[in-house]
Each structure stands twice: as structure tokens, then as C-alpha cells.
Design an enzyme around this catalytic site. Structure first.
Site, PDB file in Angstrom:
ATOM      1  N   SER A 181      78.418  21.077  34.620  1.00 38.21           N
ATOM      2  CA  SER A 181      78.339  20.303  35.805  1.00 38.21           C
ATOM      3  C   SER A 181      77.039  20.915  36.358  1.00 38.21           C
ATOM      4  CB  SER A 181      79.397  20.637  36.903  1.00 38.21           C
ATOM      5  OG  SER A 181      79.116  20.046  38.155  1.00 38.21           O
ATOM      6  N   VAL A 206      74.283  27.911  37.318  1.00 30.14           N
ATOM      7  CA  VAL A 206      73.339  27.850  35.877  1.00 30.14           C
ATOM      8  C   VAL A 206      72.980  26.720  35.384  1.00 30.14           C
ATOM      9  CG1 VAL A 206      73.449  28.739  33.611  1.00 30.14           C
ATOM     10  CG2 VAL A 206      74.393  29.953  35.369  1.00 30.14           C
ATOM     11  N   CYS A 207      73.861  25.598  35.929  1.00 25.89           N
ATOM     12  CA  CYS A 207      73.571  24.168  35.301  1.00 25.89           C
ATOM     13  C   CYS A 207      72.503  23.543  35.943  1.00 25.89           C
ATOM     14  CB  CYS A 207      74.724  23.485  35.314  1.00 25.89           C
ATOM     15  SG  CYS A 207      76.138  23.744  34.349  1.00 25.89           S
ATOM     16  N   ALA A 208      72.392  23.814  37.369  1.00 22.88           N
ATOM     17  CA  ALA A 208      71.376  23.428  38.025  1.00 22.88           C
ATOM     18  C   ALA A 208      69.885  24.199  37.906  1.00 22.88           C
ATOM     19  CB  ALA A 208      71.774  23.839  39.693  1.00 22.88           C
TER      20      ALA A 208
END
Length: 165
Positions: free
Chosen positions: A54, A59-61
């Protein structure tokens, strides 16, 4: 099949594992404006494809922002970030974070990408973290299934693979 964990718990990946040398599987995803997008829409370009759980998580951001910054240094490379997030949420997130150099695409409708690339987490209906580099002829030249979904991928190797594809 790749073996991964999510928050240190083993999870089951559905679909087919993609390997270097494979022809990249097609997919049908939704863009932020709800248009269908397929692999063919990027014909003739190298694709750096980042599957993430997501974009609205730490971490995804960080990963998406990093690849957005690097996109300008990758001539003839289209960077794609794919998640199960709704297209509207991806669009809002990109606007709030200044992400304009890559395409965020949603797999929420059919999990088509997740199944075709072997990254659909059965227990969570999220995508596992993985990186795929696909050359201009749709051959897979680099694959990383990140063993712990909450960890970062190897950015340097993925970027080098995209530059060399």
C-alpha cells in the site's frame, strides 16, 4: 515459488512466480482516472515495476518517493508502482507527496497483476513487495521478491537493472 513473510509471519503467494528470461505476463490494472491499463500501453519502453502492499504505509511511501525521484535519471524507462489501493486513494497520495514521474496503478478490481506475477498475498489480499524490470521487448531482466514484505527492496540493483535493460 518465492517464500515471503509479512511482519515476520509466513504468507501464501498466489499465482505464478516470474523469473529472469520469462516473457512478462500481461495485466489489466486501473489508472488513477479509472482507465484500464495493460502491459501493451508501455510498448517499446523498459518498465521498472514495483509491487507494494500500500502506498499509504511507511516503507511503500519511501519506496515510491525514491523511485519517483530516480525516474528522471532513467531515459526510456517507465516506472510503475502497483498496489491494491483504490485508484482514488493512489491519486490523492501522489498529489500530497508530489509524485508525478511514475504511474501508480491499482490491482484492486481483479488482482490480475498479483496473480500473473505471483505476488498476491492470499491471507491479506495485498501485493507482496517485489521489483520487476522488463525490457522494451517485454522480457524480464530482473526480479526481486523481497523476503520480508515490510523491508525495502535493493534499490541500487533494481535501478542498475533498469539502466541496463
Amino acid at each position: 515459488m518465492a517464500s515471503i513473510t509479512f511482519n515476520q509471519d509466513s504468507v501464501t503467494l498466489l499465482g505464478n512466480e516470474v523469473k529472469v528470461g520469462d516473457t512478462a505476463p500481461n495485466f489489466i490494472l486501473l489508472s488513477n482516472d479509472l482507465k484500464e491499463v495493460t502491459l501493451d500501453d508501455y510498448q517499446g519502453k523498459v518498465k521498472l515495476i514495483a509491487a507494494v502492499p500500500s502506498v499509504d504505509t511507511g516503507v511503500c511511501a519511501e519506496e515510491t518517493i525514491r523511485f519517483n525521484k530516480e525516474a528522471d535519471t532513467l531515459p526510456n524507462v517507465q516506472v510503475l508502482t502497483i498496489s491494491m489501493d483504490l485508484p482514488f486513494a493512489q491519486g490523492r497520495w501522489c498529489a500530497a507527496n508530489g509524485v508525478k514521474q511514475l504511474d501508480t496503478l491499482s490491482d484492486h478490481r481483479n488482482a490480475d497483476f498479483g496473480k500473473n506475477y505471483g505476488v498476491l498475498i492470499e491471507e491479506l489480499r495485498l501485493l507482496a513487495r517485489a521489483i520487476f524490470v522488463v525490457d522494451a521487448n517485454n522480457k524480464v531482466t530482473y526480479v526481486e521478491y523481497v523476503s520480508e514484505a515490510t523491508n525495502h527492496p535493493d534499490y541500487d540493483k533494481a535501478l542498475e537493472a533498469a539502466k541496463n535493460a
